[in-house]
Design an enzyme around this catalytic site. Structure first.
Site, PDB file in Angstrom:
ATOM      1  N   LYS A  66       1.038  -1.344   0.085  1.00 30.91           N
ATOM      2  CA  LYS A  66       0.212   0.265  -0.416  1.00 30.91           C
ATOM      3  C   LYS A  66       1.060   1.364   0.265  1.00 30.91           C
ATOM      4  CE  LYS A  66      -4.229  -1.748   2.693  1.00 30.91           C
ATOM      5  NZ  LYS A  66      -5.193  -1.326   2.829  1.00 30.91           N
ATOM      6  N   GLY A 127      -4.523   1.699  18.748  1.00 34.65           N
ATOM      7  CA  GLY A 127      -3.567   1.070  16.967  1.00 34.65           C
ATOM      8  C   GLY A 127      -3.103   2.422  16.378  1.00 34.65           C
ATOM      9  N   ALA A 128      -2.017   2.893  15.941  1.00 32.68           N
ATOM     10  CA  ALA A 128      -1.726   3.796  15.308  1.00 32.68           C
ATOM     11  C   ALA A 128      -0.907   4.159  13.970  1.00 32.68           C
ATOM     12  CB  ALA A 128      -0.754   4.625  16.707  1.00 32.68           C
ATOM     13  N   GLY A 129      -0.839   2.596  12.723  1.00 36.40           N
ATOM     14  CA  GLY A 129      -0.355   2.319  12.135  1.00 36.40           C
ATOM     15  C   GLY A 129      -1.067   2.839  10.450  1.00 36.40           C
ATOM     16  N   GLY A 130      -0.609   2.465   9.520  1.00 33.54           N
ATOM     17  CA  GLY A 130      -1.206   2.906   8.082  1.00 33.54           C
ATOM     18  C   GLY A 130      -2.863   2.582   8.928  1.00 33.54           C
ATOM     19  N   ASN A 151      -2.439   3.822  21.703  1.00 34.32           N
ATOM     20  CA  ASN A 151      -1.019   3.276  21.231  1.00 34.32           C
ATOM     21  C   ASN A 151      -0.670   2.483  22.244  1.00 34.32           C
ATOM     22  OD1 ASN A 151      -0.752   1.784  18.679  1.00 34.32           O
ATOM     23  ND2 ASN A 151       0.760   2.739  19.259  1.00 34.32           N
ATOM     24  N   LYS A 156       4.323   7.418  19.021  1.00 29.88           N
ATOM     25  CA  LYS A 156       3.342   6.813  17.832  1.00 29.88           C
ATOM     26  C   LYS A 156       2.209   7.758  17.708  1.00 29.88           C
ATOM     27  CE  LYS A 156       3.300   2.754  14.808  1.00 29.88           C
ATOM     28  NZ  LYS A 156       4.115   1.564  14.930  1.00 29.88           N
ATOM     29  N   GLY A 239     -14.700  -6.549  10.191  1.00 27.85           N
ATOM     30  CA  GLY A 239     -14.174  -5.952   9.321  1.00 27.85           C
ATOM     31  C   GLY A 239     -14.698  -6.614   8.090  1.00 27.85           C
TER      32      GLY A 239
HETATM   33  P1  ATR Z   1      -1.190  -1.377   9.602  1.00 22.36           P
HETATM   34  O1  ATR Z   1      -0.579  -0.277   8.310  1.00 22.36           O
HETATM   35  O2  ATR Z   1      -2.033  -2.656   9.655  1.00 22.36           O
HETATM   36  O3  ATR Z   1      -1.861  -0.143  10.705  1.00 22.36           O
HETATM   37  P2  ATR Z   1       1.157  -1.233  11.590  1.00 22.36           P
HETATM   38  O4  ATR Z   1       2.030  -0.257  11.203  1.00 22.36           O
HETATM   39  O5  ATR Z   1       2.038  -2.517  11.332  1.00 22.36           O
HETATM   40  O6  ATR Z   1      -0.058  -2.245  10.460  1.00 22.36           O
HETATM   41  O7  ATR Z   1       0.741  -0.599  12.642  1.00 22.36           O
HETATM   42  C1  ATR Z   1      -0.068  -1.484  13.382  1.00 22.36           C
HETATM   43  C2  ATR Z   1      -0.765  -1.024  15.130  1.00 22.36           C
HETATM   44  O8  ATR Z   1      -0.621  -1.942  15.925  1.00 22.36           O
HETATM   45  C3  ATR Z   1       0.450  -0.317  15.723  1.00 22.36           C
HETATM   46  O9  ATR Z   1      -0.030   1.056  16.001  1.00 22.36           O
HETATM   47  C4  ATR Z   1       0.761  -1.439  16.615  1.00 22.36           C
HETATM   48  O10 ATR Z   1       1.576  -0.704  17.920  1.00 22.36           O
HETATM   49  P3  ATR Z   1       2.981  -0.473  18.583  1.00 22.36           P
HETATM   50  O11 ATR Z   1       2.904   1.012  17.205  1.00 22.36           O
HETATM   51  O12 ATR Z   1       3.301  -0.321  19.511  1.00 22.36           O
HETATM   52  O13 ATR Z   1       4.285  -1.609  17.847  1.00 22.36           O
HETATM   53  C5  ATR Z   1      -0.406  -1.677  17.239  1.00 22.36           C
HETATM   54  N1  ATR Z   1      -0.498  -3.528  17.922  1.00 22.36           N
HETATM   55  C6  ATR Z   1       0.038  -4.534  17.336  1.00 22.36           C
HETATM   56  N2  ATR Z   1      -0.298  -5.595  17.330  1.00 22.36           N
HETATM   57  C7  ATR Z   1      -0.132  -5.154  18.679  1.00 22.36           C
HETATM   58  C8  ATR Z   1      -0.751  -6.068  20.197  1.00 22.36           C
HETATM   59  N3  ATR Z   1      -0.969  -6.884  19.934  1.00 22.36           N
HETATM   60  N4  ATR Z   1      -1.476  -5.150  20.990  1.00 22.36           N
HETATM   61  C9  ATR Z   1      -1.687  -3.227  20.876  1.00 22.36           C
HETATM   62  N5  ATR Z   1      -0.774  -3.088  19.879  1.00 22.36           N
HETATM   63  C10 ATR Z   1      -0.643  -4.398  18.596  1.00 22.36           C
END
Ligand code: ATR
Length: 273
Positions: A66, A127-130, A151, A156, A239
């Site tokens: 992406k 969460g704070a990813g994409g 998050n 982040k 989802g």
């Molecule tokens: P995407 O693009 O799918 O959002 P990503 O950029 O890898 O994927 O982001 C994943 C998010 O899920 C992150 O915010 C991650 O937390 P961290 O920033 O602390 O790594 C969060 N995440 C993934 N697995 C997790 C878990 N088991 N518990 C809590 N947060 C989780």
């Protein structure tokens, strides 16, 4: 025949061809929609090869491409700009590609389809990813009353709040989330896929909550939604509906036709269980 495809790695599991064929049938379009497995280094070339066919109108892009797709396209879409990722590419008349992120509108439409009122809602986004970034502007546009991100890594979340949402997004530490009194809690992490919870689903946190939404889907209830149900949350959604709605938004971008989604979601639910 109009040609479409989805690029990803892995891609065998993708439900997108089934979804788009159902939309096409319903809207009287004759299409092909294929799955294309690309490599990290070969993605851009694979996209150019696909679009070198004059019948190729558009494609979807899934993990892990992406971000690369964002770099290939002209992007005016706010959700895509916020996330710096696109899941939908469309070929313009001059041969250039436009990029969109339809995940956020997919989430909003799925919530609305299920009768969830977003106007005035207090939304906690985990969460704070994409995945989180891409839904922020569509949620704000849907009129939510307050949007707060939490998050595991708080810094982040702070960066995301600074870079998106034009000052309308707040940040809270996971252990303090109950203080926000969320009415809707959205899990954008993939924690459910490995059987985990992204934060403690305490009774204090869930006391004010009428809806949880897990952006992933599984054959049975996701661990996040299971915990919410145990805590008495009346509406718990996964989802799969977002997947169908993001596809419907992409289909509309490509063809100008808005497909109905309810029957498609019912068919897919049967397919995955
Ligand atoms: P995407 O693009 O799918 O959002 P990503 O950029 O890898 O994927 O982001 C994943 C998010 O899920 C992150 O915010 C991650 O937390 P961290 O920033 O602390 O790594 C969060 N995440 C993934 N697995 C997790 C878990 N088991 N518990 C809590 N947060 C989780």
């Amino acid at each position: 025949m109009k040609k479409f495809a989805v690029f990803g790695n892995p891609i065998a599991q993708s439900l997108s061809p089934s979804i788009h064929q159902m939309f096409a049938e319903q809207c009287g379009e004759l299409i092909t929609y294929s799955k294309i497995l690309a490599s990290e280094e070969g993605f851009a070339e694979a996209v150019h090869t696909f679009f070198s066919d004059p019948d190729a109108m558009g494609c979807n892009v899934t993990m892990p491409f992406k971000q690369q797709a964002y770099a290939l396209a002209k992007v005016d879409d706010q959700a895509a700009q916020d996330a710096k990722v696109v899941n939908t590419l469309m070929r313009n008349h001059d041969g250039t590609l436009s990029g969109f992120n339809t995940d956020g509108i997919g989430l909003v439409n799925d919530l609305l389809n299920h009768g969830v009122t977003l106007t005035g809602a207090r939304v906690l986004l985990i969460g704070a990813g994409g995945a989180a970034r891409g839904v922020i502007s569509p949620l704000l546009q849907a009129g939510v009353g307050a949007l707060c991100i939490t998050n595991r890594t708080v810094a982040k979340a702070e960066r995301v709040a600074e870079e998106t949402g034009s000052g309308q997004v707040s940040v809270i530490a996971p252990e303090s989330c109950a203080e926000f009194k969320p009415t809707v809690i959205i899990n954008s992490t993939a924690a459910s896929l490995s059987g985990g919870l992204p934060l403690a689903m305490t009774s204090e946190l869930l006391a004010s909550c009428h809806t949880t939404y897990d952006m992933v889907y599984t054959a049975t209830t996701t661990p996040f939604n299971e915990a919410a149900e145990k805590g008495g949350v009346p509406t718990t959604l996964d989802g799969l509906g977002m997947l169908v709605e993001q596809a419907a938004a992409a289909f509309a971008i490509w063809t100008g036709k808005q497909p109905a989604t309810k029957a498609v979601l019912t068919a897919l639910r049967k397919q995955i269980t």
